[in-house]
Design a protein around this motif. Structure first.
Motif, PDB file in Angstrom:
ATOM      1  N   LEU A   1      39.005  73.448 -55.258  1.00  0.00           N
ATOM      2  CA  LEU A   1      39.288  74.513 -54.305  1.00  0.00           C
ATOM      3  C   LEU A   1      39.112  74.086 -52.855  1.00  0.00           C
ATOM      4  CD1 LEU A   1      37.558  77.562 -56.067  1.00  0.00           C
ATOM      5  CD2 LEU A   1      39.983  76.920 -56.107  1.00  0.00           C
ATOM      6  N   LEU A   2      38.413  72.959 -52.609  1.00  0.00           N
ATOM      7  CA  LEU A   2      38.100  72.573 -51.234  1.00  0.00           C
ATOM      8  C   LEU A   2      39.351  72.374 -50.390  1.00  0.00           C
ATOM      9  CD1 LEU A   2      35.112  70.070 -51.736  1.00  0.00           C
ATOM     10  CD2 LEU A   2      35.027  72.369 -50.764  1.00  0.00           C
ATOM     11  N   GLY A   3      40.371  71.747 -50.986  1.00  0.00           N
ATOM     12  CA  GLY A   3      41.577  71.476 -50.214  1.00  0.00           C
ATOM     13  C   GLY A   3      42.348  72.726 -49.821  1.00  0.00           C
ATOM     14  N   PHE A   4      42.099  73.837 -50.517  1.00  0.00           N
ATOM     15  CA  PHE A   4      42.819  75.082 -50.222  1.00  0.00           C
ATOM     16  C   PHE A   4      42.066  75.963 -49.224  1.00  0.00           C
ATOM     17  CE2 PHE A   4      43.973  73.765 -54.526  1.00  0.00           C
ATOM     18  CZ  PHE A   4      45.357  73.768 -54.453  1.00  0.00           C
ATOM     19  N   ALA A   5      40.839  75.580 -48.872  1.00  0.00           N
ATOM     20  CA  ALA A   5      39.990  76.459 -48.059  1.00  0.00           C
ATOM     21  C   ALA A   5      40.609  76.836 -46.712  1.00  0.00           C
ATOM     22  CB  ALA A   5      38.612  75.825 -47.866  1.00  0.00           C
ATOM     23  N   PRO A   6      41.180  75.902 -45.930  1.00  0.00           N
ATOM     24  CA  PRO A   6      41.736  76.320 -44.626  1.00  0.00           C
ATOM     25  C   PRO A   6      42.821  77.377 -44.752  1.00  0.00           C
ATOM     26  CG  PRO A   6      41.470  73.938 -44.711  1.00  0.00           C
ATOM     27  CD  PRO A   6      41.231  74.443 -46.101  1.00  0.00           C
ATOM     28  N   ALA A   7      43.754  77.175 -45.704  1.00  0.00           N
ATOM     29  CA  ALA A   7      44.842  78.144 -45.869  1.00  0.00           C
ATOM     30  C   ALA A   7      44.317  79.467 -46.421  1.00  0.00           C
ATOM     31  CB  ALA A   7      45.905  77.569 -46.801  1.00  0.00           C
ATOM     32  N   LEU A   8      43.345  79.408 -47.345  1.00  0.00           N
ATOM     33  CA  LEU A   8      42.798  80.649 -47.901  1.00  0.00           C
ATOM     34  C   LEU A   8      42.047  81.441 -46.835  1.00  0.00           C
ATOM     35  CD1 LEU A   8      41.460  79.404 -51.369  1.00  0.00           C
ATOM     36  CD2 LEU A   8      43.499  80.782 -50.925  1.00  0.00           C
ATOM     37  N   CYS A   9      41.357  80.748 -45.951  1.00  0.00           N
ATOM     38  CA  CYS A   9      40.626  81.442 -44.891  1.00  0.00           C
ATOM     39  C   CYS A   9      41.590  82.199 -43.982  1.00  0.00           C
ATOM     40  CB  CYS A   9      39.820  80.432 -44.086  1.00  0.00           C
ATOM     41  SG  CYS A   9      38.711  81.181 -42.878  1.00  0.00           S
ATOM     42  N   GLN A  10      42.699  81.559 -43.641  1.00  0.00           N
ATOM     43  CA  GLN A  10      43.692  82.230 -42.799  1.00  0.00           C
ATOM     44  C   GLN A  10      44.320  83.411 -43.522  1.00  0.00           C
ATOM     45  OE1 GLN A  10      44.174  80.985 -39.547  1.00  0.00           O
ATOM     46  NE2 GLN A  10      45.109  83.006 -39.294  1.00  0.00           N
ATOM     47  N   ARG A  11      44.563  83.254 -44.824  1.00  0.00           N
ATOM     48  CA  ARG A  11      45.235  84.301 -45.592  1.00  0.00           C
ATOM     49  C   ARG A  11      44.303  85.480 -45.878  1.00  0.00           C
ATOM     50  NH1 ARG A  11      49.695  84.302 -49.297  1.00  0.00           N
ATOM     51  NH2 ARG A  11      49.503  86.000 -50.823  1.00  0.00           N
ATOM     52  N   LEU A  12      43.068  85.202 -46.286  1.00  0.00           N
ATOM     53  CA  LEU A  12      42.159  86.267 -46.714  1.00  0.00           C
ATOM     54  C   LEU A  12      41.411  86.912 -45.556  1.00  0.00           C
ATOM     55  CD1 LEU A  12      40.648  84.596 -49.912  1.00  0.00           C
ATOM     56  CD2 LEU A  12      42.302  86.466 -49.832  1.00  0.00           C
ATOM     57  N   LEU A  13      41.072  86.120 -44.553  1.00  0.00           N
ATOM     58  CA  LEU A  13      40.271  86.641 -43.437  1.00  0.00           C
ATOM     59  C   LEU A  13      41.045  86.733 -42.133  1.00  0.00           C
ATOM     60  CD1 LEU A  13      36.875  84.721 -43.961  1.00  0.00           C
ATOM     61  CD2 LEU A  13      37.606  86.897 -44.959  1.00  0.00           C
ATOM     62  N   GLY A  14      42.185  86.049 -42.078  1.00  0.00           N
ATOM     63  CA  GLY A  14      42.925  86.022 -40.828  1.00  0.00           C
ATOM     64  C   GLY A  14      42.208  85.220 -39.759  1.00  0.00           C
ATOM     65  N   GLU A  15      41.425  84.222 -40.170  1.00  0.00           N
ATOM     66  CA  GLU A  15      40.629  83.438 -39.237  1.00  0.00           C
ATOM     67  C   GLU A  15      40.825  81.948 -39.496  1.00  0.00           C
ATOM     68  OE1 GLU A  15      36.969  86.726 -39.482  1.00  0.00           O
ATOM     69  OE2 GLU A  15      36.585  84.595 -39.839  1.00  0.00           O
ATOM     70  N   ARG A  16      40.597  81.160 -38.454  1.00  0.00           N
ATOM     71  CA  ARG A  16      40.587  79.713 -38.598  1.00  0.00           C
ATOM     72  C   ARG A  16      39.259  79.285 -39.212  1.00  0.00           C
ATOM     73  NH1 ARG A  16      38.288  75.833 -35.584  1.00  0.00           N
ATOM     74  NH2 ARG A  16      37.696  77.397 -34.008  1.00  0.00           N
ATOM     75  N   LEU A  17      39.307  78.326 -40.130  1.00  0.00           N
ATOM     76  CA  LEU A  17      38.089  77.855 -40.779  1.00  0.00           C
ATOM     77  C   LEU A  17      37.206  77.150 -39.755  1.00  0.00           C
ATOM     78  CD1 LEU A  17      36.844  77.760 -43.659  1.00  0.00           C
ATOM     79  CD2 LEU A  17      37.796  75.455 -43.873  1.00  0.00           C
ATOM     80  N   LEU A  18      35.991  77.675 -39.556  1.00  0.00           N
ATOM     81  CA  LEU A  18      35.118  77.163 -38.501  1.00  0.00           C
ATOM     82  C   LEU A  18      34.484  75.832 -38.858  1.00  0.00           C
ATOM     83  CD1 LEU A  18      33.340  80.488 -37.440  1.00  0.00           C
ATOM     84  CD2 LEU A  18      35.283  79.343 -36.340  1.00  0.00           C
ATOM     85  N   LEU A  19      34.032  75.690 -40.095  1.00  0.00           N
ATOM     86  CA  LEU A  19      33.446  74.424 -40.553  1.00  0.00           C
ATOM     87  C   LEU A  19      34.428  73.753 -41.507  1.00  0.00           C
ATOM     88  CD1 LEU A  19      29.678  75.215 -41.303  1.00  0.00           C
ATOM     89  CD2 LEU A  19      30.632  74.034 -39.328  1.00  0.00           C
ATOM     90  N   PRO A  20      34.996  72.635 -41.129  1.00  0.00           N
ATOM     91  CA  PRO A  20      35.967  71.983 -42.015  1.00  0.00           C
ATOM     92  C   PRO A  20      35.289  71.387 -43.240  1.00  0.00           C
ATOM     93  CG  PRO A  20      35.482  70.591 -40.123  1.00  0.00           C
ATOM     94  CD  PRO A  20      34.773  71.893 -39.884  1.00  0.00           C
ATOM     95  N   ASN A  21      36.074  71.198 -44.313  1.00  0.00           N
ATOM     96  CA  ASN A  21      35.598  70.503 -45.506  1.00  0.00           C
ATOM     97  C   ASN A  21      35.775  69.008 -45.342  1.00  0.00           C
ATOM     98  OD1 ASN A  21      35.415  73.009 -47.022  1.00  0.00           O
ATOM     99  ND2 ASN A  21      37.648  72.890 -47.216  1.00  0.00           N
ATOM    100  N   THR A  22      35.124  68.289 -46.229  1.00  0.00           N
ATOM    101  CA  THR A  22      35.529  66.917 -46.459  1.00  0.00           C
ATOM    102  C   THR A  22      36.977  66.941 -46.938  1.00  0.00           C
ATOM    103  OG1 THR A  22      33.285  66.338 -47.136  1.00  0.00           O
ATOM    104  CG2 THR A  22      35.042  64.836 -47.795  1.00  0.00           C
ATOM    105  N   ALA A  23      37.838  66.111 -46.338  1.00  0.00           N
ATOM    106  CA  ALA A  23      39.259  66.108 -46.721  1.00  0.00           C
ATOM    107  C   ALA A  23      39.384  65.843 -48.221  1.00  0.00           C
ATOM    108  CB  ALA A  23      39.996  65.042 -45.918  1.00  0.00           C
ATOM    109  N   THR A  24      40.035  66.774 -48.933  1.00  0.00           N
ATOM    110  CA  THR A  24      40.098  66.731 -50.403  1.00  0.00           C
ATOM    111  C   THR A  24      41.513  67.005 -50.864  1.00  0.00           C
ATOM    112  OG1 THR A  24      37.820  67.555 -50.541  1.00  0.00           O
ATOM    113  CG2 THR A  24      39.147  67.696 -52.537  1.00  0.00           C
ATOM    114  N   TRP A  25      41.985  66.215 -51.850  1.00  0.00           N
ATOM    115  CA  TRP A  25      43.302  66.418 -52.443  1.00  0.00           C
ATOM    116  C   TRP A  25      43.131  66.603 -53.944  1.00  0.00           C
ATOM    117  CZ3 TRP A  25      42.087  62.935 -48.714  1.00  0.00           C
ATOM    118  CH2 TRP A  25      42.786  63.022 -47.496  1.00  0.00           C
ATOM    119  N   TRP A  26      43.562  67.754 -54.449  1.00  0.00           N
ATOM    120  CA  TRP A  26      43.471  68.011 -55.890  1.00  0.00           C
ATOM    121  C   TRP A  26      44.656  67.351 -56.581  1.00  0.00           C
ATOM    122  CZ3 TRP A  26      46.028  72.307 -58.857  1.00  0.00           C
ATOM    123  CH2 TRP A  26      45.582  72.329 -60.202  1.00  0.00           C
ATOM    124  N   CYS A  27      44.361  66.515 -57.554  1.00  0.00           N
ATOM    125  CA  CYS A  27      45.394  65.711 -58.202  1.00  0.00           C
ATOM    126  C   CYS A  27      46.185  66.491 -59.244  1.00  0.00           C
ATOM    127  CB  CYS A  27      44.776  64.458 -58.832  1.00  0.00           C
ATOM    128  SG  CYS A  27      44.055  63.337 -57.613  1.00  0.00           S
TER     129      CYS A  27
END
Length: 841
Positions: free
Chosen positions: A345-371
């Motif tokens: 789920l980490l790689g989806f966090a920025p887009a989910l934050c914008q979609r669910l909260l309408g906000e930019r993710l304040l603390l970024p994740n470690t860059a993650t790609w789900w295979c």
């Protein structure tokens, strides 16, 4: 190391020593490409660390060593401990000398990011277990959700009591090379470490009190006060019973769980302590079933209910999931929340934050790609040398029991080909992550500062006023210079976390406001398991005392072993046989010298009946109920075990054995005084005292049968008086020497002698009369009937008419009374008692 010399004073007292600061920081070199908390990117010491080090430099080296030693001693005395997975023994808590100091500016960024992340994850759970729009509209792949073993389809459509899926959330963070704080992972299953953060604060602030005040470190108590208020608000009743569900004493963090239960005033329970009746959850107590309104679980969701989830679970509550679905009990966190810990789920966090909260993710994740996605999988394979490969849905790699990740650059050609094939066939089980080296903080090593990697776990709690972030956290420090993941184990320590404030911190407490207090004097919610352990703690302490008294008596009489006409040899032989019969010494020890058998009976840990083994059992019983015992009691129980477990330097020395036995007896006497003077006269004290009374009565009967038979010599009667600690009382009453009837009366019947069997039975009867009954029908319960009958028999008995068979029958009746107490008040097997009181509370 370049940087400013800390010359400003951080408060009153002695001036700082610039030379001392230079000595401490000489050679401090942050790792290349790694952010450091002590040194800023420009090479200067960060301002808040300058202030901290200036305050530390005002402490003289000798005094500092004393303070650090006092901190270590406090950790041992408080019994702060943890357990590494797979180990049976607890380890002493490893705590760094210096705290991690974070500036208020940095903390504002971290706190805002964690608060946002808690809101994001709450919204994500509400959608996943609710309408499911994220999956149906393509914002989140279904496999990224359903692929997690922590996703519980049975929770779909279930509305959480109080309206929240999450009530206690944590995230592991670290500072990236760019200076920003990054989220390394989310913790929502049953986040641990908050209790250890509290203990760290107590120890470190106690060692550096003035510096703690000068740094204006924010207090932790308001966070826990508001968290408790949030759990209270989630319940249906205005005065709810809140339980902390623990996996049990063999949990890796059992100490923390017991400490939090005591600190917050929650009931510490195991799965067997709870039962589901009519769709509600109840606690098995000595007063019957009592309603559990809120459960803060520290058991992973899969193990919570063996009926619906993992059938192999022995630490869950059958039927708990059904009670959750009906809304009869609030759970923190709701079963299924562990889904959030999936790396997928980490790689989806920025887009989910914008979609669910309408906000930019304040603390970024470690860059993650789900295979599990074709494009992301191809990206990971093409850049495999720059990636860390980890499991998408678990702590370890699929198919591995302990390996957490693999560096792509470490793979040889054959391993690389195998990994590529695995990613192509089962890509959904893996993620590729950017290689991250953990930021470092200063630690104290041999009088100097050295950089070490750390991970900071930050907590957020749902309160009546929204999410609140704990001002500090749980910091884990690796002793390895280059670490990419840290979990408590070998080579890992912990550090307190201070948020440096600009003004004095508010002094807060968990005590309620004066006008909100409802006066309560008696509690009827003692769990049956706690009563059981208190009872046996009392029995073990009394049994250890009796063994020490036998040893002391044996060694004292060995001095006159060959004196003509003394009768000492016969008494010594009886004492040796008694130790063998008790399991304190092997059978062949009857031929050994008194000093040798005494050493085995005291410190022989290989014998179940030795004083050392019994004290270890007492310590284990105390550790299971540590939330109900004061720290002073815990220290004395640990001190008793330490005293008795230490090998005897000269096994043949009666003098050394006497000194060891008397040291243990002094500790037991201190425990008795502490319990009698400081423990409230409620149900817990009754069971602790009943355990001692039962054991003392049984031991005295055994002593009387051994040394007070019809043919007892004066020497044997004198031994009996020694064993029941009644020599002075007897001499003050009787001018003549030891007489059989008088000694028997004092040992067995005398209601005024606190060592007699009659005295013990009378006290047991008083305790049983004060305990709650299961049914308010006025009928006596079995233990009380037996105690009344036995008390009456002893009150009307005549010592002149007692014989060995009657003393044996008395001993058996006391044993029967102990069994009746166990059958009525304690859990029996996994089921416990099924009686249902007139009303549920």
């Amino acid at each position: 190391m370049a940087g400013e010399r800390p010359g400003a004073r951080a408060g009153g007292g002695r001036s700082a020593s610039p030379r001392r600061l230079e000595e401490w920081s000489a050679g401090y070199a942050p790792l290349p490409g790694v952010a450091d908390e002590f040194v800023a990117p420009d090479g200067a010491v960060r301002p808040h660390w300058r202030k901290f080090m200036a305050g530390l430099a005002r402490i003289e080296p000798d005094e500092m060593a004393q303070r650090f030693a006092a901190a270590d001693r406090r950790i041992r005395e408080m019994g702060i401990s943890y357990r590494v997975h797979g180990e049976t023994n607890e380890r002493s808590w490893p705590l760094e000398r210096l705290p991690l100091v974070i500036s208020s500016d940095d903390w504002r960024d971290i706190s805002a990011g964690i608060e946002q992340r808690a809101r994001l994850n709450e919204a994500l759970l509400a959608d996943v277990y609710g309408p499911g729009r994220l999956v149906s509209e393509g914002a989140l792949p279904a496999a990224a959700v359903a692929g997690s073993p922590d996703y519980l389809a049975s929770m779909g459509g279930v509305k959480p009591p109080g309206g929240r899926y999450l009530r206690f959330f944590a995230a592991d963070v670290g500072r990236g090379p760019d200076g920003r704080w990054w989220v390394l992972g989310d913790r929502a299953q049953a986040p641990s470490g908050a209790g250890y953060a509290l203990e760290n604060r107590l120890v470190v602030s106690g060692a550096l009190p003035q510096l703690y005040r000068d740094m204006n470190a924010e207090r932790l108590a308001p966070f826990f006060r508001d968290f408790r208020a949030g759990l209270t608000q989630a319940a249906e009743r205005s005065s709810p019973r809140i339980c902390l569900l623990t996996p049990g004493p063999y949990s890796q963090t059992y100490f923390e769980q017991a400490y939090l239960a005591r600190y917050l005033g929650f009931l510490l329970v195991e799965g067997d302590d709870l039962v589901v009746r009519e769709g509600k959850v109840f606690v098995r107590t000595i007063a019957g079933l009592k309603r559990a309104d809120v459960i803060w679980r520290r058991v992973d969701a899969d193990w919570c209910d063996p009926l619906e989830l993992n059938a192999a679970s022995r630490i869950g509550v059958p039927g708990l999931m059904e009670a959750v679905r009906t809304g009869a009990v609030a759970i923190a966190n709701m079963p299924g929340a562990g889904l959030l810990e999936s790396r997928a789920l980490l790689g989806f966090a920025p887009a989910l934050c914008q979609r669910l909260l309408g906000e930019r993710l304040l603390l970024p994740n470690t860059a993650t790609w789900w295979c599990g996605q074709p494009d992301e999988r191809r990206h990971v394979i093409d850049r495999l040398d720059d990636m860390v490969i980890a499991g998408a849905f678990g702590e370890t790699l699929p198919g591995s029991r302990d390996r957490r990740s693999i560096l792509g650059s470490d793979l040889d050609p054959q391993q690389r080909a195998a990994m590529v094939k695995t990613l192509e066939m089962r890509g959904m089980d893996y993620v590729g992550q950017e290689v991250v080296r953990l930021s470092t903080m200063p630690v104290w090593r041999n009088g100097k500062l050295e950089p070490r990697p750390f991970v900071l776990r930050v907590y957020a709690a749902a309160t009546p006023d929204g999410w609140r972030v704990m001002p500090g956290g749980f910091c884990r420090v690796s002793d390895a210079a280059d670490a990419r993941a840290i979990s408590m184990g070998g080579g890992v320590s912990s550090a307190d976390v201070w948020i440096a404030g600009d003004r004095p911190a508010d002094m807060s407490t968990l005590l309620p406001a004066r006008e909100s207090v409802r006066v309560v004097r008696l509690l009827g919610n003692l769990p049956s398991r706690a009563a059981d352990n208190l009872f046996w703690l009392g029995r073990y302490l009394e049994r250890a005392e009796a063994t020490c008294r036998i040893v002391r008596c044996l060694c004292a009489r060995a001095v006159d072993l060959d004196a003509p006409g003394s009768g000492a040899r016969a008494a010594v032989e009886k004492l040796q046989r008694l130790l063998v019969a008790w399991g304190a010494a092997p059978a062949e020890a009857t031929d050994a010298q008194p000093g040798e058998i005494a050493a085995v009976a005291l410190a022989g840990t290989e014998h179940y009946g030795s004083a050392a083994s019994i004290s270890s059992m007492a310590r284990r019983s105390a550790s299971v109920i540590r939330e109900r015992l004061s720290q002073d009691v815990g220290r004395l129980v640990s001190a008793l075990e330490e005293t008795l477990s230490r090998p005897i330097a000269n096994p043949g020395s009666e003098l050394e054995a006497i000194e060891r036995a008397e040291a243990a007896l002094r500790t037991i006497a201190a425990l008795s005084g502490l319990v009698n003077e400081n423990v409230n006269r409620v149900a817990g004290w009754s069971f602790l005292d009943m355990g001692r009374r039962v054991e003392r009565a049984l031991n005295t009967c055994r002593f009387a049968r051994t040394f007070g038979d019809r043919d007892a010599t004066t020497e044997n009667l004198d031994v009996l008086l020694d064993l029941i600690d009644s020599q002075i009382t007897y001499r003050s009453r009787y001018v003549v020497g030891a007489a059989l009837a008088a000694v028997r009366d004092m040992a067995l019947l005398d209601p005024y002698n606190p060592r007699s069997v009659g005295f013990q039975v009378a006290r047991i009867d008083e305790h049983l009369a004060s305990l709650p009954a299961l049914r308010p029908d006025g009928m006596l319960e079995p233990p009380r009937r037996l105690s009344i009958d036995l008390n009456a028999a002893l009150s009307t008995q005549d010592a002149e008419n007692l014989d060995q068979s009657q003393i044996l029958a008395l001993e058996q009746r006391v044993g029967g009374l102990a069994d009746a107490i166990s059958a009525r008040y304690f859990l029996q097997g996994g089921a416990g008692r099924a009686e249902k009181p007139t009303g549920f509370a």
